[in-house]
Design an enzyme around this catalytic site. Structure first.
Site, PDB file in Angstrom:
ATOM      1  N   ASN A   1      23.791  72.453 -18.541  1.00 17.07           N
ATOM      2  CA  ASN A   1      22.430  72.085 -18.156  1.00 17.07           C
ATOM      3  C   ASN A   1      22.513  70.852 -17.254  1.00 17.07           C
ATOM      4  O   ASN A   1      22.757  69.750 -17.735  1.00 17.07           O
ATOM      5  CB  ASN A   1      21.597  71.792 -19.417  1.00 17.07           C
ATOM      6  CG  ASN A   1      20.180  71.380 -19.085  1.00 17.07           C
ATOM      7  OD1 ASN A   1      19.778  71.372 -17.918  1.00 17.07           O
ATOM      8  ND2 ASN A   1      19.406  71.038 -20.112  1.00 17.07           N
TER       9      ASN A   1
ATOM     10  N   LYS B   1      20.165  69.489 -15.709  1.00 17.62           N
ATOM     11  CA  LYS B   1      18.909  68.724 -15.789  1.00 17.62           C
ATOM     12  C   LYS B   1      18.444  68.329 -14.385  1.00 17.62           C
ATOM     13  O   LYS B   1      18.614  69.096 -13.432  1.00 17.62           O
ATOM     14  CB  LYS B   1      19.089  67.528 -16.731  1.00 17.62           C
ATOM     15  CG  LYS B   1      19.605  67.943 -18.124  1.00 17.62           C
ATOM     16  CD  LYS B   1      19.440  66.901 -19.183  1.00 17.62           C
ATOM     17  CE  LYS B   1      19.987  67.416 -20.502  1.00 17.62           C
ATOM     18  NZ  LYS B   1      19.741  66.522 -21.621  1.00 17.62           N
TER      19      LYS B   1
ATOM     20  N   HIS C   1      13.170  73.406 -24.022  1.00 17.00           N
ATOM     21  CA  HIS C   1      14.034  72.229 -24.169  1.00 17.00           C
ATOM     22  C   HIS C   1      13.191  71.058 -24.672  1.00 17.00           C
ATOM     23  O   HIS C   1      12.037  70.893 -24.273  1.00 17.00           O
ATOM     24  CB  HIS C   1      14.688  71.885 -22.830  1.00 17.00           C
ATOM     25  CG  HIS C   1      15.811  70.920 -22.977  1.00 17.00           C
ATOM     26  ND1 HIS C   1      15.596  69.572 -23.173  1.00 17.00           N
ATOM     27  CD2 HIS C   1      17.150  71.088 -23.003  1.00 17.00           C
ATOM     28  CE1 HIS C   1      16.767  68.958 -23.303  1.00 17.00           C
ATOM     29  NE2 HIS C   1      17.725  69.857 -23.204  1.00 17.00           N
TER      30      HIS C   1
ATOM     31  N   GLU D   1      13.150  68.082 -23.906  1.00 17.18           N
ATOM     32  CA  GLU D   1      12.633  67.197 -22.853  1.00 17.18           C
ATOM     33  C   GLU D   1      11.334  67.768 -22.275  1.00 17.18           C
ATOM     34  O   GLU D   1      10.425  67.018 -21.913  1.00 17.18           O
ATOM     35  CB  GLU D   1      13.716  66.979 -21.783  1.00 17.18           C
ATOM     36  CG  GLU D   1      14.808  66.065 -22.319  1.00 17.18           C
ATOM     37  CD  GLU D   1      16.191  66.293 -21.722  1.00 17.18           C
ATOM     38  OE1 GLU D   1      16.318  67.009 -20.711  1.00 17.18           O
ATOM     39  OE2 GLU D   1      17.153  65.748 -22.299  1.00 17.18           O
TER      40      GLU D   1
ATOM     41  N   GLU E   1      19.456  72.058 -30.905  1.00 17.63           N
ATOM     42  CA  GLU E   1      19.657  70.783 -30.203  1.00 17.63           C
ATOM     43  C   GLU E   1      18.838  69.706 -30.895  1.00 17.63           C
ATOM     44  O   GLU E   1      17.662  69.487 -30.541  1.00 17.63           O
ATOM     45  CB  GLU E   1      19.158  70.885 -28.754  1.00 17.63           C
ATOM     46  CG  GLU E   1      20.128  71.465 -27.785  1.00 17.63           C
ATOM     47  CD  GLU E   1      19.920  70.887 -26.369  1.00 17.63           C
ATOM     48  OE1 GLU E   1      20.929  70.717 -25.685  1.00 17.63           O
ATOM     49  OE2 GLU E   1      18.783  70.614 -25.969  1.00 17.63           O
TER      50      GLU E   1
ATOM     51  N   GLY F   1      22.189  63.056 -25.289  1.00 21.13           N
ATOM     52  CA  GLY F   1      22.396  62.025 -24.273  1.00 21.13           C
ATOM     53  C   GLY F   1      22.841  60.668 -24.784  1.00 21.13           C
ATOM     54  O   GLY F   1      22.695  59.676 -24.080  1.00 21.13           O
TER      55      GLY F   1
ATOM     56  N   SER G   1      25.139  65.951 -26.920  1.00 20.47           N
ATOM     57  CA  SER G   1      26.317  65.079 -26.780  1.00 20.47           C
ATOM     58  C   SER G   1      27.654  65.804 -26.937  1.00 20.47           C
ATOM     59  O   SER G   1      28.639  65.200 -27.370  1.00 20.47           O
ATOM     60  CB  SER G   1      26.233  63.904 -27.768  1.00 20.47           C
ATOM     61  OG  SER G   1      25.136  63.084 -27.451  1.00 20.47           O
TER      62      SER G   1
HETATM   63  P1  13P Z   1      23.738  65.903 -23.563  1.00 16.02           P
HETATM   64  O1  13P Z   1      24.926  66.807 -23.585  1.00 16.02           O
HETATM   65  O2  13P Z   1      23.716  64.959 -22.413  1.00 16.02           O
HETATM   66  O3  13P Z   1      23.516  65.233 -24.879  1.00 16.02           O
HETATM   67  O4  13P Z   1      22.451  66.837 -23.330  1.00 16.02           O
HETATM   68  C1  13P Z   1      22.249  67.892 -24.195  1.00 16.02           C
HETATM   69  C2  13P Z   1      21.170  68.730 -23.675  1.00 16.02           C
HETATM   70  O5  13P Z   1      20.021  68.336 -23.680  1.00 16.02           O
HETATM   71  C3  13P Z   1      21.549  70.024 -23.107  1.00 16.02           C
HETATM   72  O6  13P Z   1      20.425  70.801 -22.891  1.00 16.02           O
END
Ligand code: 13P
Length: 253
Positions: free
Chosen positions: A9, A11, A94, A96, A166, A172, A213
């Site tokens: 991802n 992002k 997601h 976010e 997740e 993150g 992570s």
């Molecule tokens: P990280 O791997 O940066 O923690 O992000 C995870 C994520 O949100 C993948 O969709």
């Protein structure tokens, strides 16, 4: 051999130039992949047309889609626009998007239905916040998100679905979940899905992945767990070297 899926991802973290470079570097660095290991790259919308022709072994995914097929929805992206660009899959729900864009369980449900109707594989994210975990509600939250997103699927169509556990507090920040805790939640997710769909459909078409992570050190122990079918990777997928190390670890399972 265990079937494993690794999804990157990207992002909103890479420019067009960086996306092209990363796709080229990942493809160049990959060994021949066995059929048991699938790798998806999910760039931003604007990079999809440039990344797609560079892919040889990786499959293309997007990071969101709208729930209608066409119409006056300024700024949204229809499923056919993604399939036109060669997308096979799409990340939905997601955390976010739930947190910053007000995405509700009903919206995620509608997006799953529209994605499937357009032959896009949904990558459905579920997971609790730190507050929900501390209040002892993580199972409740995950089951609610899961059942509302995935109710009403016509399993006779035999379409693939990914569910990603997740936990929001693990994204993150390097706080990866203990593999045993991920395994426990994955078992609960599969138990919940078994009350909705047949074992034959789940075995053949539904994979439950972990996200939050994940890096080259944590990926091996996580995907060694019997019910962890792979990973959704954010930060560690934004550099070819890191992402290729994750693939390498997955190949050793
Ligand atoms: P990280 O791997 O940066 O923690 O992000 C995870 C994520 O949100 C993948 O969709």
């Amino acid at each position: 051999m265990k079937k494993i899926t690794i999804i990157a991802n990207w992002k909103m973290s890479l420019s067009l130039h960086e996306s092209i470079q990363l796709a080229e570097d990942v493809e160049r660095g990959l060994p021949p992949l066995p059929a048991s290991l699938r790798v998806f790259l999910c760039p931003s919308f604007t990079a999809l047309p440039s990344v797609q022709p560079l892919l040889r072994q990786c499959l293309l995914g997007a990071q969101d889609v709208f729930w209608e097929n066409r119409g006056a929805y300024t700024g949204e992206i229809a499923p056919s626009m993604l399939t036109d660009l060669g997308c096979h899959a799409v990340i939905l729900g997601h955390s976010e998007r739930r947190a910053y864009c007000g995405e509700t369980s009903l919206m995620v449900h509608r997006k799953v239905q529209t994605a499937l109707a357009n032959n896009l594989t949904p990558i459905v994210c579920v997971g609790e916040t730190a507050e929900e975990r501390d209040r002892g509600q993580k199972e409740h939250v995950v089951i609610e998100q899961l059942t509302s997103a995935l109710s009403g699927i016509d399993e006779k169509k035999e379409q693939d679905i990914f569910v990603v556990y997740e936990p929001v507090w693990a994204i993150g920040n390097g706080h990866v979940v203990a593999p045993e805790d991920a395994e426990q939640m994955h078992q609960l997710i599969l138990h919940t899905l078994r009350e909705m769909y047949s074992p034959a459909y789940l075995d053949a078409h539904v994979q439950v992945l972990y996200g939050g992570s994940v890096d080259r050190r944590s990926v091996g122990p996580l995907i060694s767990m019997p019910h962890v079918g792979g990973c959704l990777v954010g930060t560690a997928s934004w550099h070819a070297h890191n992402f290729l190390s994750i693939i390498d670890a997955a190949l050793r399972i």
